[in-house]
Scaffold this motif. Structure first.
Motif, mmCIF file in Angstrom:
data_model
loop_
_atom_site.group_PDB
_atom_site.id
_atom_site.type_symbol
_atom_site.label_atom_id
_atom_site.label_comp_id
_atom_site.label_asym_id
_atom_site.label_seq_id
_atom_site.Cartn_x
_atom_site.Cartn_y
_atom_site.Cartn_z
ATOM 1 N N ALA A 1 17.193 10.524 -12.505
ATOM 2 C CA ALA A 1 15.847 10.747 -13.029
ATOM 3 C C ALA A 1 14.817 9.991 -12.189
ATOM 4 O O ALA A 1 13.744 10.538 -11.871
ATOM 5 C CB ALA A 1 15.771 10.314 -14.492
ATOM 6 N N LEU A 2 15.121 8.755 -11.810
ATOM 7 C CA LEU A 2 14.193 7.976 -10.980
ATOM 8 C C LEU A 2 14.022 8.601 -9.594
ATOM 9 O O LEU A 2 12.901 8.675 -9.072
ATOM 10 C CB LEU A 2 14.667 6.534 -10.863
ATOM 11 C CG LEU A 2 14.506 5.685 -12.117
ATOM 12 C CD1 LEU A 2 15.162 4.311 -11.930
ATOM 13 C CD2 LEU A 2 13.032 5.514 -12.471
ATOM 14 N N THR B 1 19.165 16.589 -5.275
ATOM 15 C CA THR B 1 18.270 15.948 -6.242
ATOM 16 C C THR B 1 16.937 15.615 -5.592
ATOM 17 O O THR B 1 15.873 15.887 -6.162
ATOM 18 C CB THR B 1 18.922 14.680 -6.815
ATOM 19 O OG1 THR B 1 20.137 15.045 -7.467
ATOM 20 C CG2 THR B 1 18.000 13.969 -7.797
ATOM 21 N N SER C 1 24.814 8.185 -12.432
ATOM 22 C CA SER C 1 23.902 7.702 -13.463
ATOM 23 C C SER C 1 22.735 8.664 -13.673
ATOM 24 O O SER C 1 21.964 8.924 -12.743
ATOM 25 C CB SER C 1 23.357 6.326 -13.077
ATOM 26 O OG SER C 1 22.234 6.001 -13.871
ATOM 27 N N LEU C 2 22.610 9.169 -14.885
ATOM 28 C CA LEU C 2 21.511 10.044 -15.245
ATOM 29 C C LEU C 2 20.179 9.377 -14.924
ATOM 30 O O LEU C 2 19.261 10.001 -14.398
ATOM 31 C CB LEU C 2 21.605 10.387 -16.733
ATOM 32 C CG LEU C 2 20.537 11.289 -17.305
ATOM 33 C CD1 LEU C 2 21.162 12.270 -18.284
ATOM 34 C CD2 LEU C 2 19.463 10.491 -17.990
ATOM 35 N N TRP C 3 20.061 8.086 -15.216
ATOM 36 C CA TRP C 3 18.799 7.366 -15.019
ATOM 37 C C TRP C 3 18.466 7.205 -13.550
ATOM 38 O O TRP C 3 17.290 7.287 -13.172
ATOM 39 C CB TRP C 3 18.833 6.021 -15.743
ATOM 40 C CG TRP C 3 18.978 6.236 -17.210
ATOM 41 C CD1 TRP C 3 20.085 5.973 -17.980
ATOM 42 C CD2 TRP C 3 18.023 6.836 -18.090
ATOM 43 N NE1 TRP C 3 19.860 6.359 -19.279
ATOM 44 C CE2 TRP C 3 18.591 6.902 -19.378
ATOM 45 C CE3 TRP C 3 16.734 7.330 -17.910
ATOM 46 C CZ2 TRP C 3 17.928 7.419 -20.472
ATOM 47 C CZ3 TRP C 3 16.058 7.859 -19.010
ATOM 48 C CH2 TRP C 3 16.661 7.893 -20.276
ATOM 49 N N GLN C 4 19.468 6.965 -12.717
ATOM 50 C CA GLN C 4 19.211 6.881 -11.277
ATOM 51 C C GLN C 4 18.730 8.228 -10.746
ATOM 52 O O GLN C 4 17.811 8.291 -9.926
ATOM 53 C CB GLN C 4 20.470 6.435 -10.528
ATOM 54 C CG GLN C 4 20.790 4.982 -10.714
ATOM 55 C CD GLN C 4 22.081 4.586 -10.003
ATOM 56 O OE1 GLN C 4 22.905 5.422 -9.649
ATOM 57 N NE2 GLN C 4 22.247 3.287 -9.805
ATOM 58 N N GLY D 1 17.906 13.893 -13.346
ATOM 59 C CA GLY D 1 18.890 13.457 -14.338
ATOM 60 C C GLY D 1 20.013 14.465 -14.509
ATOM 61 O O GLY D 1 21.192 14.091 -14.585
ATOM 62 N N LYS E 1 23.883 13.736 -13.556
ATOM 63 C CA LYS E 1 24.859 13.886 -14.650
ATOM 64 C C LYS E 1 25.963 14.848 -14.218
ATOM 65 O O LYS E 1 27.149 14.593 -14.447
ATOM 66 C CB LYS E 1 24.151 14.378 -15.919
ATOM 67 C CG LYS E 1 25.054 14.691 -17.079
ATOM 68 C CD LYS E 1 25.381 13.445 -17.856
ATOM 69 C CE LYS E 1 26.135 13.820 -19.124
ATOM 70 N NZ LYS E 1 26.911 12.709 -19.606
ATOM 71 N N ALA F 1 12.089 14.129 -12.958
ATOM 72 C CA ALA F 1 13.063 13.297 -13.668
ATOM 73 C C ALA F 1 14.115 14.161 -14.363
ATOM 74 O O ALA F 1 15.307 13.822 -14.346
ATOM 75 C CB ALA F 1 12.353 12.396 -14.680
#
Length: 165
Positions: A110-111, A12, A105-108, A96, A100, A92
């Motif tokens: 993405a960040l 990521t 966490s998708l949001w983690q 994400g 996933k 992001a």
């Protein structure tokens, strides 16, 4: 972190950084891999479109267009708000998707992907300008080198790894 979670983190971070170099290349490469090896973890989610053949092909065309457009003499810096915003969104998106796939966490994700895209956008801009100023390699050839680094790095990050499997 477990091995799988650590791998997802580093992939990521790497794909997010690639989004800072070429905003469309990271999503294009990840979408291509997921189209060839679809994941059930995305199929029922709002991100399911990302592993479709249409998405993979469209993203590849957009990535190619971006690589060509980057060589134009009047292209603005990648850190100008609208351009940087696109790189942030791209980072992001891949972040994400990767998180996933890894059941995180998708949001983690993405960040993390967005932050890596910002950092590499600034870093690559300064390196490219310094290379043009201090070496015999000038524009547009510094962009060609950046393209090669982007493609080789993305291939290495995703080679032998089917995310989320």
């Amino acid at each position: 972190m477990s091995g799988n979670r650590s791998t997802v983190f580093w992939q990521t971070l790497g794909l997010g950084a690639l989004a800072g170099l070429r905003s469309m290349s990271a999503p294009a490469m990840l979408s291509h891999v997921l189209h060839k090896h679809p994941s059930g973890r995305l199929a029922a989610s709002p991100l399911g479109w990302f592993q479709s053949g249409k998405a993979a092909n469209l993203l590849k065309v957009m990535a190619g267009g971006e690589m060509l457009g980057d060589k134009l003499p009047n292209m603005p810096d990648r850190t100008i708000a609208p351009i940087l915003g696109g790189r942030i969104l791209s980072g992001a998106l891949v972040g994400g998707v990767m998180f996933k796939l890894g059941r995180n966490s998708l949001w983690q994700g993405a960040l993390l992907g967005a932050a890596a895209a910002v950092a590499s956008s600034y870093g690559a801009l300064y390196l490219r300008k310094a290379a043009s100023r201090n070496t015999p390699v000038k524009e547009p050839w510094t962009g060609v080198v950046e393209d090669a680094i982007t493609l080789a790095s993305g291939t290495a990050l995703l080679k032998g790894h089917t995310p989320g499997h």
